[in-house]
Design a protein around this motif. Structure first.
Motif, PDB file in Angstrom:
ATOM      1  N   ILE A 102       0.843  -1.200   0.000  1.00  9.36           N
ATOM      2  CA  ILE A 102       0.000   0.000   0.000  1.00  9.36           C
ATOM      3  C   ILE A 102       0.878   1.249   0.000  1.00  9.36           C
ATOM      4  N   ASP A 103       1.984   1.164   0.722  1.00  8.73           N
ATOM      5  CA  ASP A 103       2.910   2.303   0.754  1.00  8.73           C
ATOM      6  C   ASP A 103       3.738   2.411  -0.521  1.00  8.73           C
ATOM      7  N   GLY A 104       3.484   1.508  -1.466  1.00  5.70           N
ATOM      8  CA  GLY A 104       4.142   1.614  -2.767  1.00  5.70           C
ATOM      9  C   GLY A 104       5.488   0.918  -2.876  1.00  5.70           C
ATOM     10  N   ALA A 105       5.779  -0.020  -1.955  1.00  2.00           N
ATOM     11  CA  ALA A 105       7.041  -0.738  -2.045  1.00  2.00           C
ATOM     12  C   ALA A 105       6.914  -1.886  -3.045  1.00  2.00           C
ATOM     13  N   GLY A 106       7.842  -1.963  -3.971  1.00  2.00           N
ATOM     14  CA  GLY A 106       7.821  -3.038  -4.966  1.00  2.00           C
ATOM     15  C   GLY A 106       8.359  -4.317  -4.380  1.00  2.00           C
ATOM     16  N   PRO A 107       8.331  -5.411  -5.149  1.00  2.00           N
ATOM     17  CA  PRO A 107       8.775  -6.708  -4.627  1.00  2.00           C
ATOM     18  C   PRO A 107      10.230  -6.707  -4.153  1.00  2.00           C
ATOM     19  N   VAL A 108      11.109  -5.980  -4.865  1.00  2.00           N
ATOM     20  CA  VAL A 108      12.521  -5.961  -4.487  1.00  2.00           C
ATOM     21  C   VAL A 108      12.688  -5.281  -3.141  1.00  2.00           C
ATOM     22  N   LYS A 109      12.038  -4.133  -3.017  1.00  2.00           N
ATOM     23  CA  LYS A 109      12.126  -3.376  -1.771  1.00  2.00           C
ATOM     24  C   LYS A 109      11.540  -4.180  -0.618  1.00  2.00           C
ATOM     25  N   ARG A 110      10.408  -4.856  -0.892  1.00  2.00           N
ATOM     26  CA  ARG A 110       9.774  -5.659   0.156  1.00  2.00           C
ATOM     27  C   ARG A 110      10.720  -6.760   0.619  1.00  2.00           C
ATOM     28  N   PHE A 111      11.450  -7.366  -0.327  1.00  2.00           N
ATOM     29  CA  PHE A 111      12.373  -8.438   0.049  1.00  2.00           C
ATOM     30  C   PHE A 111      13.487  -7.919   0.963  1.00  2.00           C
ATOM     31  N   PHE A 112      14.092  -6.766   0.547  1.00  2.00           N
ATOM     32  CA  PHE A 112      15.239  -6.269   1.316  1.00  2.00           C
ATOM     33  C   PHE A 112      14.834  -5.585   2.614  1.00  2.00           C
ATOM     34  N   ARG A 113      13.616  -5.030   2.659  1.00  2.00           N
ATOM     35  CA  ARG A 113      13.214  -4.291   3.860  1.00  2.00           C
ATOM     36  C   ARG A 113      12.405  -5.134   4.833  1.00  2.00           C
ATOM     37  N   ILE A 114      11.745  -6.177   4.346  1.00  2.00           N
ATOM     38  CA  ILE A 114      10.922  -6.996   5.246  1.00  2.00           C
ATOM     39  C   ILE A 114      11.483  -8.403   5.373  1.00  2.00           C
ATOM     40  N   THR A 115      11.530  -9.121   4.255  1.00  2.00           N
ATOM     41  CA  THR A 115      11.898 -10.540   4.321  1.00  2.00           C
ATOM     42  C   THR A 115      13.284 -10.734   4.926  1.00  2.00           C
ATOM     43  N   LEU A 116      14.265 -10.075   4.332  1.00  2.00           N
ATOM     44  CA  LEU A 116      15.644 -10.325   4.746  1.00  2.00           C
ATOM     45  C   LEU A 116      15.902  -9.980   6.220  1.00  2.00           C
ATOM     46  N   PRO A 117      15.485  -8.777   6.683  1.00  2.00           N
ATOM     47  CA  PRO A 117      15.729  -8.494   8.109  1.00  2.00           C
ATOM     48  C   PRO A 117      15.024  -9.482   9.038  1.00  2.00           C
ATOM     49  N   LEU A 118      13.822  -9.909   8.661  1.00  2.00           N
ATOM     50  CA  LEU A 118      13.098 -10.822   9.539  1.00  2.00           C
ATOM     51  C   LEU A 118      13.649 -12.245   9.469  1.00  2.00           C
ATOM     52  N   LEU A 119      14.447 -12.514   8.456  1.00  2.00           N
ATOM     53  CA  LEU A 119      15.056 -13.839   8.356  1.00  2.00           C
ATOM     54  C   LEU A 119      16.382 -13.923   9.116  1.00  2.00           C
ATOM     55  N   ASN A 120      16.789 -12.842   9.764  1.00  2.00           N
ATOM     56  CA  ASN A 120      18.081 -12.833  10.466  1.00  2.00           C
ATOM     57  C   ASN A 120      18.332 -14.054  11.346  1.00  2.00           C
ATOM     58  N   PRO A 121      17.385 -14.454  12.199  1.00  2.00           N
ATOM     59  CA  PRO A 121      17.647 -15.624  13.042  1.00  2.00           C
ATOM     60  C   PRO A 121      17.878 -16.889  12.219  1.00  2.00           C
ATOM     61  N   THR A 122      17.073 -17.067  11.156  1.00  2.00           N
ATOM     62  CA  THR A 122      17.249 -18.236  10.289  1.00  2.00           C
ATOM     63  C   THR A 122      18.605 -18.189   9.608  1.00  2.00           C
ATOM     64  N   LEU A 123      18.954 -16.993   9.131  1.00  2.00           N
ATOM     65  CA  LEU A 123      20.229 -16.818   8.438  1.00  2.00           C
ATOM     66  C   LEU A 123      21.391 -17.173   9.363  1.00  2.00           C
ATOM     67  N   LEU A 124      21.283 -16.735  10.625  1.00  2.00           N
ATOM     68  CA  LEU A 124      22.340 -17.039  11.591  1.00  2.00           C
ATOM     69  C   LEU A 124      22.469 -18.556  11.777  1.00  2.00           C
ATOM     70  N   PHE A 125      21.332 -19.216  11.966  1.00  2.00           N
ATOM     71  CA  PHE A 125      21.340 -20.667  12.167  1.00  2.00           C
ATOM     72  C   PHE A 125      21.963 -21.377  10.969  1.00  2.00           C
TER      73      PHE A 125
END
Lengths: 273, 328
Positions: free
Chosen positions: B226-249
């Motif tokens: 809704i705020d106009g973020a495209g798929p790339v931005k959504r990946f880097f701003r939402i998915t990736l930061p929230l995957l930090n614990p998984t990434l660490l493991f």
């Protein structure tokens, strides 16, 4: 437009699948071709007929069946022991209260950080000391009494089971043994399957330890014999491929049968950390 | 079995009452009974459950670590009596070019292995993290290599990368390129061996990322759209930061495994050509079990232990310093 996008998407997925599954298919093609065809035709072409000569040569070559049997035997003992003793320990750590429990568990966890190779040299000297080198015992003994990793996984799962059930069973006078066999094992099935798969794959694939602790033909395992074939038959690819497939096929069958559980169990082991 | 069937709450209630009754009389005295008696009884009850695995952990993990520490101070060849040499094994190790070269090779191997493997896993997870038909089948196919014997698969890949009859050079020839002798050349052998691990574990790691992605609430993505973020931005701003614990493991477990690579190296290159793929585990193996220099092999394995500890701690530090978002 939409259908085009879906088509492209599925084509991409298929191409990736070819990369991941392709080596298996090509290995089958190569192993089912007579030696002459292997070099005259391109590797990706289908074999003309089902030529089973390579498999026959390998299976009847000296000792191969025996190595296969050794691997099966050692893996079976290792899996049964590791899972049974692991379940016992995991249950105690999750559900029993006894002095020193948490300290002991942290010792188990600390050993998770020890690289395999660090224990290999001392384990070999121990086995020599007790004259156990070149025996089945030596191959599975270090792993048969349970491993900290699977104990940890199962403990986490057992802790998440509802505690009222256990309380009720104790009140009814059920012994710990009864609680374990009638409650914990049925309720913990998913994680026990996970532990079983981990133990089976580990035992079947284990290479470095059997390589070191066995040096006679009679106790050699499949992985060690494949590595030996690779250097002795270096250019007879059809034979070495057939030998490799003998090791890979049981794992393929297990995967085909338990695909859903395997996928779920891997995720379980990641989430339950 | 003990009948646990029937309404559980009622059972528990009954139990409570029963306990109350019992506690009225002789139980009072039991409370005053010294605690060590109960502790001993609980210990006795737990012992049969713990004992087998405790014997295993002590005999095959704790004792070996102590032995390896002791052995690293001795010169020994498994046959003649051990000879105490103090810190000499560590001294020769720091001067030994082979050990450092092996560590360096291992580091290069890890660098060829981990970043590509993690990116592959993330990419696959992004592709499959949607609701469309038949994705389960593809997911299974991508995980399949995880269930293979490294030794056997190393044979298959050696064949495919073979200079003369290999698939890879056959394919390259179609494009008019004469491919190199992949495993026989110092510049390509290590990346090829690393590639086999990438192939084997990318799909396996994908499963962890998929599981992590499925815990991210869809409302976050909706709000971002809704705020106009495209798929790339959504990946880097939402998915990736929230995957930090998984990434660490994933990174911690993969890096520990990657530092200990052995099976594929043993089958595909035997550490060669030259010393191009002589990783530290292979060096330890040949030092201990081909040259029978037990002390040096022990010292080297302790060095590897130390390196792995440092790298693992560094990863924890790095991830802790990054913002982690709590989503409930």
């Amino acid at each position: 437009m939409r259908t085009l996008r879906y088509t492209v998407f599925y084509i991409c997925l298929t191409l990736i699948a070819v990369v991941f599954a392709g080596p298996y298919v090509l290995a089958f093609f190569g192993a089912l071709k007579p030696p002459a065809d292997l070099y005259s035709s391109s590797p990706w072409t289908l074999p003309h007929s089902f030529y089973t000569g390579n498999f026959r040569t390998i299976l009847f070559s000296d000792g191969f069946i025996r190595y296969l049997g050794n691997t099966a035997l050692v893996t079976a003992v290792l899996t049964v022991g590791q899972v049974s003793f692991g379940v016992l320990a995991a249950y105690a750590f999750a559900r029993l209260e006894f002095p020193g429990r948490d300290a002991l568990f942290s010792v188990y966890l600390a050993t998770l950080m020890v690289p395999n190779i660090v224990t290999i040299v001392p384990l070999y000297t121990m086995m020599r000391q007790f004259h156990l080198t070149n025996t089945y015992w030596a191959i599975f003994l270090p792993y048969v009494l349970g491993t900290p990793y699977t104990i940890f996984l199962m403990r986490q799962y057992f802790m998440s089971l509802p505690s009222e059930v256990f309380a009720a069973a104790r009140v009814d006078g059920a012994s710990e043994w009864r609680i374990l066999t009638r409650l914990v094992i049925p309720m913990g099935r998913p994680i026990i399957i996970t532990a079983t798969l981990i133990a089976f794959v580990f035992g079947w694939n284990n290479f470095l330890w059997p390589l070191i602790v066995t040096d006679s033909n009679s106790r050699q395992v499949l992985t060690v014999s494949i590595a030996a074939l690779q250097s002795s038959f270096s250019e007879q690819w059809n034979l070495v491929l057939a030998a490799s497939l003998v090791a890979l096929i049981p794992l393929l069958v297990v995967f085909a049968l338990f695909q859903k559980q395997i996928v779920r169990s891997i995720q379980l082991s990641g989430v339950n950390r | 079995m003990t009948r646990i069937a029937g309404p559980r709450e009622a059972r528990a209630d009954e139990a409570g009452r029963a306990r109350g009754l019992r506690e009225g009389g002789p139980a009072r005295r039991a409370e005053r009974r010294p605690g060590w008696r109960r502790r001993i009884r609980s210990l006795a009850a737990a012992t049969p459950f713990i004992l087998p695995s405790l014997a295993g952990v002590l005999l095959f993990l704790v004792v070996p670590v102590i032995i390896v520490l002791v052995l690293s101070f001795f010169q020994w060849n498994f046959l003649t009596p051990p000879h105490f040499v103090g810190f000499a094994n560590f001294g020769t190790m720091t001067r030994d070019y082979h050990v450092f070269h092996a560590l360096e090779t291992t580091a290069f191997y890890v660098l060829w292995n981990i970043p590509i493997q993690t990116l592959m896993a993330l990419g696959l997870a992004v592709l499959l993290n949607r609701k469309l038909p038949a994705l389960g089948l593809f997911r299974a196919l991508y995980v399949l290599p995880y269930m293979s014997t490294p030794v056997a698969m190393a044979v298959v890949w050696s064949w495919m990368f073979n200079g003369q009859s290999g698939l890879v050079n056959h394919l390259l020839l179609l494009a008019g390129i004469h491919g190199p002798d992949w495993l026989g050349s110092t510049s390509t052998a290590l990346p090829v061996v690393a590639m086999v691990s990438n192939w084997q574990y990318a799909g396996y790691n994908m499963l962890f990322f998929l599981a992590g992605m499925q815990t991210i609430p869809p409302s976050l993505y909706e709000a971002a759209s809704i705020d106009g973020a495209g798929p790339v931005k959504r990946f880097f701003r939402i998915t990736l930061p929230l995957l930090n614990p998984t990434l660490l493991f994933v990174l911690v477990t993969d890096v520990i495994g990657s530092f200990q690579i052995f099976d594929t190296v043993y089958v595909m290159t035997q550490g060669g050509p030259g010393t191009a793929t002589n990783v530290i585990n292979y060096q330890i193996y040949s030092t201990g079990f081909r040259n029978f220099d037990v002390g040096s092999a022990s010292a080297m394995s302790l060095l590897l232990f130390g390196v792995i500890l440092v790298v693992t701690l560094a990863q924890f530090r790095f991830f802790r310093s990054r913002t982690t978002y709590e989503v409930s």
